[in-house]
Design an enzyme around this catalytic site. Structure first.
Site, PDB file in Angstrom:
ATOM      1  N   SER A  14       0.814  -1.214   0.000  1.00  0.00           N
ATOM      2  CA  SER A  14       0.000   0.000   0.000  1.00  0.00           C
ATOM      3  C   SER A  14       0.849   1.267   0.000  1.00  0.00           C
ATOM      4  CB  SER A  14      -0.920   0.014   1.226  1.00  0.00           C
ATOM      5  OG  SER A  14      -1.595   1.260   1.292  1.00  0.00           O
ATOM      6  N   LYS A  65     -13.100  -4.210   1.663  1.00  0.00           N
ATOM      7  CA  LYS A  65     -13.881  -3.042   1.244  1.00  0.00           C
ATOM      8  C   LYS A  65     -15.403  -3.233   1.303  1.00  0.00           C
ATOM      9  CE  LYS A  65     -10.667  -0.574  -1.781  1.00  0.00           C
ATOM     10  NZ  LYS A  65     -10.550   0.174  -3.042  1.00  0.00           N
ATOM     11  N   ASP A 101     -13.095   7.049  -3.909  1.00  0.00           N
ATOM     12  CA  ASP A 101     -12.593   6.686  -5.244  1.00  0.00           C
ATOM     13  C   ASP A 101     -13.237   7.491  -6.373  1.00  0.00           C
ATOM     14  OD1 ASP A 101     -10.663   4.873  -4.477  1.00  0.00           O
ATOM     15  OD2 ASP A 101     -12.013   3.150  -4.560  1.00  0.00           O
TER      16      ASP A 101
END
Ligand code: ATR
Length: 272
Positions: A14, A65, A101
């Protein structure tokens, strides 16, 4: 004091720690940001720990998620529409799920191609995963006129069209993607195709309009074969690295109150 982390499995790849630590330093905000590997069966317990340790919040990556949604007390519009949460804000022991996003996708386009008018535009989205949903959500908010979605598994694209329930979305066959290029102002690859270690995205840009822009969410390599082909044709391109950087901004803002900027220095560090 901001106390945050990214939880995922695996999580070592990440870029979020690097991005948020850069901003903590740049804006002289005291805080920490770590990467925490969390197996799916430990998600709830680990999240409880973060709450009891007074964390400001955390980012969520694969594979949590969708599962994180059940643990959130509330969700913002974007997270509801996209059906996934990538950022959690903890306040008064309550969890608020956000999805940044769509913001990242649109901000990247606006920054990379300020002259591109999304309002009234037609877009072709390749793919129908979480990233495609974020792109659709952002583009609808930006008032595009039409969104075509092409996905190898057509039903997944049909699901997106049904979930967003607007006649602006039209699903087309994966095999019709090249023909559709003559009708659009923006092409966006939201699949992992073209990423290092993945197969290439097979698409010939012969039909693409001269003034159309091409966007890729893949950022490794920085310039995908798709972007290179578009550039060689003289089309405007929007590299994926910007989405990665811009999607982090609303999270940092939610935790600290400061909306951070994407700087060339930050981009350089993430690429190093
Ligand atoms: P994310 O949530 O990150 O967008 P995802 O849900 O795994 O990731 O979606 C990956 C996308 O890449 C999907 O649209 C997938 O197509 P399918 O729905 O048919 O699986 C697409 N994809 C992956 N490999 C592909 C391939 N070899 N050819 C065409 N599309 C592919």
């Amino acid at each position: 004091m901001m106390r945050a982390c990214v939880i995922g499995n695996p999580v070592s790849h990440s870029k979020s720690p690097l991005i948020h630590r850069y901003w903590l330093e740049k804006y002289k905000i005291p805080g920490t940001y770590d990467a925490l590997a969390v197996a799916p069966e430990n998600l709830e317990a680990e999240v409880e720990k973060l709450v009891s340790q007074n964390y400001s919040g955390f980012n969520v990556t694969i594979p949590h998620k969708e599962k994180i949604i059940a643990l959130c007390d509330e969700r913002d519009e974007s997270a509801k529409k996209i059906g996934a949460v990538n950022t959690v804000v903890i306040k008064d022991k309550k969890l608020r799920g956000l999805n940044t996003d769509a913001f990242g996708f649109i901000e990247n386009i606006k920054t990379a191609q300020p002259g591109l008018k999304l309002e009234g535009a037609a877009a072709l989205i390749l793919g129908a995963g979480g990233a495609a949903r974020a792109a659709v959500s952002g583009l609808l908010d930006a008032d595009v006129q039409r969104i075509l979605i092409a996905n190898r598994t057509r039903e997944k694209a049909e699901d997106i069209a049904a979930d967003f329930s607007t006649n602006k979305i039209e699903v087309i066959d994966w095999n019709a993607r090249e023909t559709a290029l003559g009708d659009i102002d923006l092409l966006a690859n939201t699949t992992a195709l073209g990423m290092k270690g993945q197969p290439e995205l097979e698409i010939s840009l012969g039909n693409l309009r001269g003034n159309a822009a091409v966007c890729d969410i893949v950022y490794a390599p920085l310039e995908t074969a798709l972007l290179r082909a578009a550039k060689e044709k003289g089309n405007k391109i929007i590299p994926g690295i910007g989405m990665l950087l811009h999607q982090a901004r609303p999270a940092f803002q939610a935790w600290t109150g400061t909306m951070p900027e994407v700087t060339p220095e930050l981009e350089k560090r993430v690429l190093a």
